[in-house]
Design a protein around this motif. Structure first.
Motif, PDB file in Angstrom:
ATOM      1  N   GLY A 175      14.328  78.724  45.987  1.00 55.29           N
ATOM      2  CA  GLY A 175      13.436  78.982  47.104  1.00 55.29           C
ATOM      3  C   GLY A 175      11.983  78.700  46.798  1.00 55.29           C
ATOM      4  N   LEU A 186      18.882  79.803  52.547  1.00 61.76           N
ATOM      5  CA  LEU A 186      18.776  78.748  51.537  1.00 61.76           C
ATOM      6  C   LEU A 186      20.159  78.239  51.144  1.00 61.76           C
ATOM      7  N   ASP A 188      18.787  70.796  51.968  1.00 60.48           N
ATOM      8  CA  ASP A 188      18.265  71.824  52.871  1.00 60.48           C
ATOM      9  C   ASP A 188      18.334  71.299  54.298  1.00 60.48           C
ATOM     10  N   ALA A 229      11.112  79.966  52.765  1.00 61.26           N
ATOM     11  CA  ALA A 229      11.854  79.584  51.563  1.00 61.26           C
ATOM     12  C   ALA A 229      11.348  80.295  50.321  1.00 61.26           C
TER      13      ALA A 229
END
Length: 301
Positions: free
Chosen positions: A54, A48, A170, A112
């Motif tokens: 997350g 991450l 991301d 995630a």
């Protein structure tokens, strides 16, 4: 969803599928980039990024993945039912594009959010209220014009969203979006071509296309309504409203049709698809999608 018979070679992973240069068996780029891999994110650094929660990223990937998965299911229902064989193949290919996106997004969701859940677990072992797709994608197919109208609205909006997400913090989500925007551009073009063909065809075809737009238009607003998870990730879908409506208006006008003036479909207690509140159509769709996996738990193929 997963092809259990495939083997993952060192040079056969998602980085290649997210690249224009991804070679296929005949040296050409794969057209369905999310299929044919034991692990859709094999080889990707899934750590991450700093500052990303997350749980929020997982929830957002679940939203996008569910959108793609459910519409993929609806599109493949046209096999043996489309007006022409060529359209059956075309709609199946569009569905495979979306299935590829769903595989990667659902896999990213499980990584995630820390649960480690797989794409199959998300697809086959959740109940209706656990799905986070917008209600537009779950609507029954209706006639071919309805299919075209639904695809036009979704592809136009999702194309704009993916353009936005291609620069997301991301890197996995950004890569999926950067590749997906090219596929969504074709989906939009396909739906546009049929909207023009039906709208500018016979009086009957124009009436059917207008009726289809009227039916799906109330579901469009949900794509622009921000969810708290999206806002925390720096994504505001409300920004998409103006460009999407402008583009849709241009297509509808060129087809000789009228932009619907129907009000958005009401939320239930302020909640909708992103919160697990769906139409009656989702339950039967999931029953068909999940029946084999639930009848033979743990089976591989």
């Amino acid at each position: 969803m997963t092809d259990r018979t495939s083997t993952a070679a060192d040079d056969d992973h998602v980085y290649l599928t997210l690249s224009d240069a991804a070679p296929g068996p005949e040296g050409e780029a794969r057209w369905a980039y999310g299929t044919g891999f034991a692990d859709p994110l094999l080889g990707v650094d899934t750590a991450l990024p700093s500052g990303i929660d997350g749980a929020d990223l997982g929830a957002y990937c679940l939203m996008l993945g569910d959108d793609a998965l459910i519409l993929a299911q609806r599109l493949t229902e046209w096999c043996t039912r489309a007006p022409e064989l060529e359209e059956e193949v075309a709609l199946a290919n569009l569905g495979l594009d979306l299935l590829g996106q769903a595989r990667q997004l659902l896999t990213r969701a499980g990584q995630a959010d820390g649960t480690g859940r797989t794409e199959d677990e998300y697809a086959y072992w959740r109940e209706e209220h656990e799905f986070r797709n917008v209600r537009l994608v779950e609507t029954p197919n209706g006639d071919f014009a309805h299919c075209v109208a639904r695809l036009l609205l979704f592809a136009t909006a999702r194309h704009e969203l993916y353009r936005l997400l291609a620069d997301h913090t991301d890197p996995v989500l950004a890569a999926i979006a950067a590749r997906g925007v090219k596929e969504l551009a074709y989906h939009r073009e396909y739906a546009t071509a049929w909207t023009l063909r039906l709208g500018d065809g016979t009086e009957h075809s124009a009436q059917r296309m207008q009726a289809a737009l009227e039916a799906v238009w109330p579901l469009l607003d949900e794509l622009f309504t921000p969810h708290a998870v999206e806002l925390r990730l720096g994504v505001d879908p409300a920004r998409l409203r103006e460009p999407v409506l402008r583009e849709l208006g241009a297509v509808i006008a060129e087809a000789g049709l009228d932009v619907p003036q129907t009000a958005p479909l009401a939320y239930v207690g302020g909640r909708a698809g992103r919160d697990g509140v769906h139409t009656e159509a989702l339950g039967p769709l999931l029953a068909e999608l999940q029946v084999v996996a639930r009848a033979h738990p743990g089976a591989t193929w």
